[in-house]
Design a protein around this motif. Sequence first.
Motif, PDB file in Angstrom:
ATOM      1  N   ILE A 162       0.845  -1.202   0.000  1.00 59.77           N
ATOM      2  CA  ILE A 162       0.000   0.000   0.000  1.00 59.77           C
ATOM      3  C   ILE A 162       0.874   1.243   0.000  1.00 59.77           C
ATOM      4  O   ILE A 162       0.636   2.201  -0.724  1.00 59.77           O
ATOM      5  CB  ILE A 162      -0.931  -0.007   1.225  1.00 59.77           C
ATOM      6  CG1 ILE A 162      -1.970  -1.108   1.053  1.00 59.77           C
ATOM      7  CG2 ILE A 162      -1.604   1.341   1.375  1.00 59.77           C
ATOM      8  CD1 ILE A 162      -2.886  -1.260   2.220  1.00 59.77           C
ATOM      9  N   ARG A 163       1.872   1.180   0.797  1.00 54.68           N
ATOM     10  CA  ARG A 163       2.782   2.311   0.919  1.00 54.68           C
ATOM     11  C   ARG A 163       3.403   2.664  -0.442  1.00 54.68           C
ATOM     12  O   ARG A 163       3.569   3.830  -0.779  1.00 54.68           O
ATOM     13  CB  ARG A 163       3.833   1.956   1.965  1.00 54.68           C
ATOM     14  CG  ARG A 163       5.235   2.388   1.737  1.00 54.68           C
ATOM     15  CD  ARG A 163       5.432   3.843   2.096  1.00 54.68           C
ATOM     16  NE  ARG A 163       6.677   4.319   1.560  1.00 54.68           N
ATOM     17  CZ  ARG A 163       6.822   4.718   0.302  1.00 54.68           C
ATOM     18  NH1 ARG A 163       5.811   4.709  -0.527  1.00 54.68           N
ATOM     19  NH2 ARG A 163       7.981   5.142  -0.132  1.00 54.68           N
ATOM     20  N   ASN A 165       2.037   2.435  -3.188  1.00 51.72           N
ATOM     21  CA  ASN A 165       1.041   3.080  -4.047  1.00 51.72           C
ATOM     22  C   ASN A 165       0.569   4.424  -3.493  1.00 51.72           C
ATOM     23  O   ASN A 165      -0.328   5.036  -4.035  1.00 51.72           O
ATOM     24  CB  ASN A 165      -0.182   2.171  -4.209  1.00 51.72           C
ATOM     25  CG  ASN A 165       0.125   0.993  -5.073  1.00 51.72           C
ATOM     26  OD1 ASN A 165       0.836   1.122  -6.059  1.00 51.72           O
ATOM     27  ND2 ASN A 165      -0.384  -0.170  -4.708  1.00 51.72           N
ATOM     28  N   TRP A 166       1.151   4.806  -2.405  1.00 48.51           N
ATOM     29  CA  TRP A 166       0.686   6.034  -1.762  1.00 48.51           C
ATOM     30  C   TRP A 166       1.475   7.213  -2.285  1.00 48.51           C
ATOM     31  O   TRP A 166       2.705   7.238  -2.195  1.00 48.51           O
ATOM     32  CB  TRP A 166       0.880   5.890  -0.254  1.00 48.51           C
ATOM     33  CG  TRP A 166       0.386   7.078   0.534  1.00 48.51           C
ATOM     34  CD1 TRP A 166      -0.597   7.929   0.205  1.00 48.51           C
ATOM     35  CD2 TRP A 166       0.890   7.515   1.797  1.00 48.51           C
ATOM     36  NE1 TRP A 166      -0.777   8.880   1.178  1.00 48.51           N
ATOM     37  CE2 TRP A 166       0.129   8.639   2.165  1.00 48.51           C
ATOM     38  CE3 TRP A 166       1.880   7.051   2.653  1.00 48.51           C
ATOM     39  CZ2 TRP A 166       0.360   9.317   3.371  1.00 48.51           C
ATOM     40  CZ3 TRP A 166       2.106   7.725   3.842  1.00 48.51           C
ATOM     41  CH2 TRP A 166       1.348   8.849   4.202  1.00 48.51           C
ATOM     42  N   ARG A 167       0.765   8.139  -2.878  1.00 50.17           N
ATOM     43  CA  ARG A 167       1.424   9.382  -3.295  1.00 50.17           C
ATOM     44  C   ARG A 167       0.965  10.455  -2.338  1.00 50.17           C
ATOM     45  O   ARG A 167      -0.127  10.973  -2.477  1.00 50.17           O
ATOM     46  CB  ARG A 167       1.005   9.750  -4.713  1.00 50.17           C
ATOM     47  CG  ARG A 167       1.186   8.629  -5.700  1.00 50.17           C
ATOM     48  CD  ARG A 167       2.601   8.575  -6.211  1.00 50.17           C
ATOM     49  NE  ARG A 167       2.791   7.409  -7.069  1.00 50.17           N
ATOM     50  CZ  ARG A 167       3.158   6.214  -6.610  1.00 50.17           C
ATOM     51  NH1 ARG A 167       3.364   6.026  -5.323  1.00 50.17           N
ATOM     52  NH2 ARG A 167       3.335   5.201  -7.427  1.00 50.17           N
ATOM     53  N   ASN A 168       1.767  10.732  -1.387  1.00 48.89           N
ATOM     54  CA  ASN A 168       1.349  11.684  -0.382  1.00 48.89           C
ATOM     55  C   ASN A 168       1.324  13.085  -0.961  1.00 48.89           C
ATOM     56  O   ASN A 168       2.336  13.567  -1.453  1.00 48.89           O
ATOM     57  CB  ASN A 168       2.314  11.631   0.796  1.00 48.89           C
ATOM     58  CG  ASN A 168       2.125  12.818   1.707  1.00 48.89           C
ATOM     59  OD1 ASN A 168       1.013  13.138   2.063  1.00 48.89           O
ATOM     60  ND2 ASN A 168       3.215  13.484   2.044  1.00 48.89           N
ATOM     61  N   ALA A 207      -5.925  10.583  -1.268  1.00 47.21           N
ATOM     62  CA  ALA A 207      -4.691   9.900  -1.653  1.00 47.21           C
ATOM     63  C   ALA A 207      -4.531   8.609  -0.868  1.00 47.21           C
ATOM     64  O   ALA A 207      -4.113   7.577  -1.401  1.00 47.21           O
ATOM     65  CB  ALA A 207      -3.497  10.818  -1.420  1.00 47.21           C
ATOM     66  N   ALA A 208      -4.913   8.675   0.398  1.00 46.61           N
ATOM     67  CA  ALA A 208      -4.799   7.482   1.238  1.00 46.61           C
ATOM     68  C   ALA A 208      -5.769   6.397   0.759  1.00 46.61           C
ATOM     69  O   ALA A 208      -5.393   5.232   0.596  1.00 46.61           O
ATOM     70  CB  ALA A 208      -5.082   7.845   2.689  1.00 46.61           C
ATOM     71  N   ALA A 211      -4.550   4.886  -2.352  1.00 47.72           N
ATOM     72  CA  ALA A 211      -3.433   3.964  -2.164  1.00 47.72           C
ATOM     73  C   ALA A 211      -3.945   2.563  -1.879  1.00 47.72           C
ATOM     74  O   ALA A 211      -3.458   1.573  -2.431  1.00 47.72           O
ATOM     75  CB  ALA A 211      -2.550   4.451  -1.030  1.00 47.72           C
ATOM     76  N   PHE A 236      -2.530   6.691   8.008  1.00 48.96           N
ATOM     77  CA  PHE A 236      -1.597   7.391   7.125  1.00 48.96           C
ATOM     78  C   PHE A 236      -1.214   8.684   7.806  1.00 48.96           C
ATOM     79  O   PHE A 236      -2.085   9.454   8.218  1.00 48.96           O
ATOM     80  CB  PHE A 236      -2.271   7.717   5.784  1.00 48.96           C
ATOM     81  CG  PHE A 236      -2.554   6.516   4.938  1.00 48.96           C
ATOM     82  CD1 PHE A 236      -1.754   6.189   3.867  1.00 48.96           C
ATOM     83  CD2 PHE A 236      -3.641   5.696   5.213  1.00 48.96           C
ATOM     84  CE1 PHE A 236      -2.030   5.086   3.081  1.00 48.96           C
ATOM     85  CE2 PHE A 236      -3.913   4.599   4.440  1.00 48.96           C
ATOM     86  CZ  PHE A 236      -3.109   4.294   3.370  1.00 48.96           C
TER      87      PHE A 236
END
Lengths: 240, 253
Positions: A162-163, A165-168, A207-208, A211, A236
């Motif tokens: 998941i991380r 795919n995470w675009r913060n 975004a979360a 993800a 997140f």
Amino acid sequence: MRRYLLWSVAFHAVFLFVGAVIAPLRGLSGPSHTMQVVSVGLVDFAEPGRVKGGPAAKPAAPAPAEDELIPKNPAVKEELADVKAPEKPKKDDDKDKKTEKPKTADKPAKKDTARAGGPALAAIDTGGVVGSLTEGGGGGDIWGVETGANVNPYHRQGFAAIRSNWRNPSFGRERRVCVVKFVVKRSGEITDIELEQKSGSDLFDRAALRAVQVTGSWPAFPNHWEEDEQIIHLEFEYRP
Amino acid sequence: MGLSSIPGIPTPAIIGGSIWDILAGSSGFSLLILSVLLVLSIVSWAVIFLKWRSFKRVTADSARFRLLFRKGRRLSDRMTALSALQHMPHWRVIDAGYAEAVAFTEQNRGVRSGDAAGFDLTPEQKKAVSDTLERVAQEEIGRLEEWTIFLATTANASPFLGLLGTCWGIMNSFMGIGATGSASLVVVAPGIAEALIATVVGLAAAIPAVIAYNWCVRRLRVISDDLSNLSLEFLTELTRENVRETSELSRSL
């Protein structure tokens, strides 16, 4: 002219044929990218903890019924000990989790009063795994899944997926924390994704959610696990 | 990794979206636009092939034509040598002028002249021959120009057609947003992808047409200059072999 028209038709036919049939087979058309269409609502949340705008009803499809919006919460067999994300060695004071953490496996979760401004949970889970993803800003932290010593490698792997795919989207001086709750089926399929706690920034929340949605599925459960599904609460966090 | 596993999210319309899949999935109005563009593209490529062939033949032989034209001593000899190149527009121009000049000469002498004795033309008749040369050259240029205007049309119209398709598709996407109250990518993305395909195809049709049209225009100008130079050369030769002018010249000396 007629002869050249025929030539031209043949030329176009060959071009289209090569493009449509041969190129994909030979991999000539570059990377065959699968278009991932992910539903990300651009609007606020209709009800606490629910993403509005997810269901993109095609004209033919009926609008999602009310009961579809209520997350299914099948009873979960509590097997997992509650995992507390420990404080990071570097930053310890500023990290107070507002997430509700089921204290032990068989205790029903309490409503967390410390949840500042967060929506009430649509449903109280009776257990689950808590994970947390943090981005450190100035602290020199790298992205990482915060994991307790006793976090199962399975979850560590899932959180890492998941991380990745995470675009913060957050930056600046504001700390952001949101919690996404989802259910992992035995097959690894991720369903019932919900926003459990808002961060105050729609962008960050989306975004979360995205993800998790993009991740789509985790590996199947290890064989010796007996439960059919697990409820995961994933926090997140962006730390300036 | 399909996302249909997430409840409430329909299976996306486009999966494995290569450009061909989008083409296959497009519908209705945009399909119409795409077909029109395809037809335009097919015709314009046919014109490109046609023009390429014909201009190539003309330019390949024009040097040889000039060489042969300057070779003989008298116009009649040259015409005989040049008759091997009858497919050239140059030949048709010269031939028309020559026939005219011969006709005037016979008319003036009242006999069949053969070609031994040069020409016998009044200045007015020479002017008429010059006009004939010009007229036939114009006709030949017109014949070479045929269909090139189609390239210009394709070059100008295709991008706009594509844009029309694109606007239509995007309009539909936004209508979809309005209808579902959702701005999710699921609603918007297929429409926009499909919409952009129209622009892609429009540009794909237009770009070769633009290049080919410019090339044609340039070639035509070269050929047209060629023809007018040839006409002038022909008239000069005609003057040189014109009995009247030479006798007038010798009288004035």
